[in-house]
Design an enzyme around this catalytic site. Structure first.
Site, PDB file in Angstrom:
ATOM      1  N   ASN A   1       0.502   0.445  18.434  1.00 37.97           N
ATOM      2  CA  ASN A   1       0.288  -0.692  17.528  1.00 37.97           C
ATOM      3  C   ASN A   1      -0.049  -2.021  18.212  1.00 37.97           C
ATOM      4  O   ASN A   1      -1.024  -2.677  17.810  1.00 37.97           O
ATOM      5  CB  ASN A   1       1.484  -0.848  16.580  1.00 37.97           C
ATOM      6  CG  ASN A   1       1.589   0.315  15.604  1.00 37.97           C
ATOM      7  OD1 ASN A   1       1.159   1.431  15.901  1.00 37.97           O
ATOM      8  ND2 ASN A   1       2.161   0.084  14.442  1.00 37.97           N
TER       9      ASN A   1
ATOM     10  N   LYS B   1       9.265   7.963  16.094  1.00 44.89           N
ATOM     11  CA  LYS B   1       8.140   7.291  15.419  1.00 44.89           C
ATOM     12  C   LYS B   1       7.922   5.909  16.035  1.00 44.89           C
ATOM     13  O   LYS B   1       6.779   5.475  16.251  1.00 44.89           O
ATOM     14  CB  LYS B   1       8.452   7.198  13.917  1.00 44.89           C
ATOM     15  CG  LYS B   1       7.489   6.364  13.095  1.00 44.89           C
ATOM     16  CD  LYS B   1       6.287   7.163  12.641  1.00 44.89           C
ATOM     17  CE  LYS B   1       5.099   6.325  12.209  1.00 44.89           C
ATOM     18  NZ  LYS B   1       5.284   5.479  11.070  1.00 44.89           N
TER      19      LYS B   1
ATOM     20  N   ALA C   1       0.826  -1.207   0.000  1.00 45.39           N
ATOM     21  CA  ALA C   1       0.000   0.000   0.000  1.00 45.39           C
ATOM     22  C   ALA C   1       0.862   1.261   0.000  1.00 45.39           C
ATOM     23  O   ALA C   1       0.703   2.145  -0.856  1.00 45.39           O
ATOM     24  CB  ALA C   1      -0.923  -0.027   1.212  1.00 45.39           C
ATOM     25  N   ILE C   2       1.813   1.351   0.930  1.00 45.68           N
ATOM     26  CA  ILE C   2       2.623   2.570   1.042  1.00 45.68           C
ATOM     27  C   ILE C   2       3.512   2.754  -0.188  1.00 45.68           C
ATOM     28  O   ILE C   2       3.575   3.838  -0.781  1.00 45.68           O
ATOM     29  CB  ILE C   2       3.462   2.540   2.350  1.00 45.68           C
ATOM     30  CG1 ILE C   2       2.558   2.814   3.566  1.00 45.68           C
ATOM     31  CG2 ILE C   2       4.637   3.505   2.322  1.00 45.68           C
ATOM     32  CD1 ILE C   2       2.059   4.258   3.688  1.00 45.68           C
TER      33      ILE C   2
ATOM     34  N   ASN D   1      -7.849   5.286  11.990  1.00 42.21           N
ATOM     35  CA  ASN D   1      -6.926   4.237  11.508  1.00 42.21           C
ATOM     36  C   ASN D   1      -7.023   2.937  12.280  1.00 42.21           C
ATOM     37  O   ASN D   1      -7.044   2.942  13.504  1.00 42.21           O
ATOM     38  CB  ASN D   1      -5.462   4.694  11.688  1.00 42.21           C
ATOM     39  CG  ASN D   1      -4.960   5.486  10.530  1.00 42.21           C
ATOM     40  OD1 ASN D   1      -5.745   6.051   9.793  1.00 42.21           O
ATOM     41  ND2 ASN D   1      -3.649   5.537  10.386  1.00 42.21           N
TER      42      ASN D   1
HETATM   43  O1  PAF Z   1       1.772   1.961  12.141  1.00 44.79           O
HETATM   44  C1  PAF Z   1       0.847   2.771  11.995  1.00 44.79           C
HETATM   45  O2  PAF Z   1      -0.283   2.407  11.726  1.00 44.79           O
HETATM   46  C2  PAF Z   1       1.145   4.271  12.104  1.00 44.79           C
HETATM   47  O3  PAF Z   1       2.521   4.406  12.213  1.00 44.79           O
HETATM   48  C3  PAF Z   1       0.424   5.011  13.210  1.00 44.79           C
HETATM   49  C4  PAF Z   1       1.076   6.365  13.397  1.00 44.79           C
HETATM   50  C5  PAF Z   1       0.412   4.267  14.520  1.00 44.79           C
HETATM   51  C6  PAF Z   1      -0.988   5.356  12.807  1.00 44.79           C
HETATM   52  O4  PAF Z   1      -1.858   4.277  12.701  1.00 44.79           O
END
Ligand code: PAF
Length: 329
Positions: free
Chosen positions: A193, A185, A10-11, A253
């Site tokens: 996560n 990050k 996807a990315i 998300n």
């Molecule tokens: O891994 C991910 O999904 C992203 O890095 C984050 C920032 C946690 C957003 O869902």
């Protein structure tokens, strides 16, 4: 510029699409034949928060089909990085730079070592995307891309790549503290996560649950303590606030680890929480909350992989058997 995207999930597909729209010569290298066929016949469709567009792109499976490139984006999952990098080794030997765009800690260093090359850059991205069907990617959120390199001689190429991505429409900046960017990050990923992966909740649902928010804070505290002991200069003075802010800002998300779990795939827990635990151990720092979620995610992965193996071992019913089973009273 001739750009190859190695591991265009996807990315990677999203970066490839926007770069090709900006006039770059892009080739996507993808493992799945149905994705390759769809891109080559109908183009790559990008949907979601930036609107719906289809990009005419080239895709292939075998990196040996490409003999020259200026830049290779490595966008595989972390556990596939070494193999993927070796498969594009001929392009790096031929003069291309490798830009590793991944979650997690340290893969760019391992890849540079394996390739015996310092032509390696690293990026983190806060863009969110999922592959919704072969040849189709949906952007779930936009965010900054930060790029740097551990090797000072790459300063100029970092600037060039930043310019290239800016022209393609990305919010992107160069960093001379890529280690700090990656750790910052990763600390966010450590907090959000595994909890999403274990509960199935979106980032917003995690943020809104007081007990889970407390767990995010514990996980972030442990990871930040390890980073501090390693002398890493984070890019935020307040990692807890930053992680909770990210969860809130990306509330719709399902995080990438949960996406892997939902797809019965191996997660990136090793390169995220695993790295924090290992570095903590080496420094004598206890990380009990991280160890607990690490063990649970590993257990969940093992269970899902067992299930997906046994599913593929069950032969589908023949048409006759299917008809019989449906008509049996
Ligand atoms: O891994 C991910 O999904 C992203 O890095 C984050 C920032 C946690 C957003 O869902």
């Amino acid at each position: 510029m001739k750009i190859v995207v190695m591991g265009a999930g996807a990315i990677g597909s999203l970066y490839g699409a926007l770069l090709s729209k900006a006039g770059e010569d892009v080739m996507l290298l993808v493992g799945r034949p149905e994705h390759v066929n769809m891109i080559n016949t109908r183009g790559l469709t990008v949907k979601g928060v930036l609107g719906n567009h289809t990009f005419p792109l080239k895709a292939a499976i075998d990196p040996m089909d490409v003999d020259q490139a200026d830049l290779v984006l490595l966008t595989t999952k972390t556990h596939d990085s070494i193999e993927a990098a070796m498969r594009v080794g001929h392009l790096i030997d031929g003069g291309a730079y490798l830009l590793v765009i991944q979650n997690g800690i340290g893969t760019e260093k391992i890849v540079a070592e394996q390739l015996r090359s310092r032509r390696v850059l690293r990026a983190t991205t806060c863009m969110g995307a999922i592959m919704t069907s072969p040849g189709e990617v949906t952007i779930t959120g936009t965010g900054v891309t930060e790029i740097g390199s551990h090797y000072p001689e790459n300063e100029e190429i970092v600037k060039k790549v930043v310019g290239l991505l800016q022209r393609a429409g990305f919010d992107v900046r160069a960093s001379d503290n890529i280690e700090g960017v990656v750790w910052t990050k990763t600390i966010v990923n450590c907090g959000i996560n595994p909890i999403g992966a274990l509960t199935g909740l979106t980032n917003g649902e995690i943020y809104n649950d007081p007990l889970l928010r407390k767990l995010v804070i514990r996980l972030v505290e442990e990871a930040a303590e390890v980073a501090a002991a390693m002398g890493i200069e984070l890019t935020t003075p307040d990692p807890i606030r930053y992680a909770l802010g990210t969860a809130k800002a990306t509330s719709e998300n399902t995080n990438s680890m949960l996406q892997d779990i939902n797809a019965c795939k191996r997660t990136e827990i090793e390169a995220i929480t695993g790295e924090v635990i290992r570095n903590g151990k080496a420094l004598g720092i206890e990380t009990p909350f991280s160890e607990a979620v690490y063990a649970l995610v590993r257990g969940l992965e093992a269970r899902l992989l067992q299930l997906s193996e046994s599913c593929s071992e069950i032969a589908p019913l023949s048409a006759k058997e299917l008809h019989e089973s449906m008509t049996k009273s």
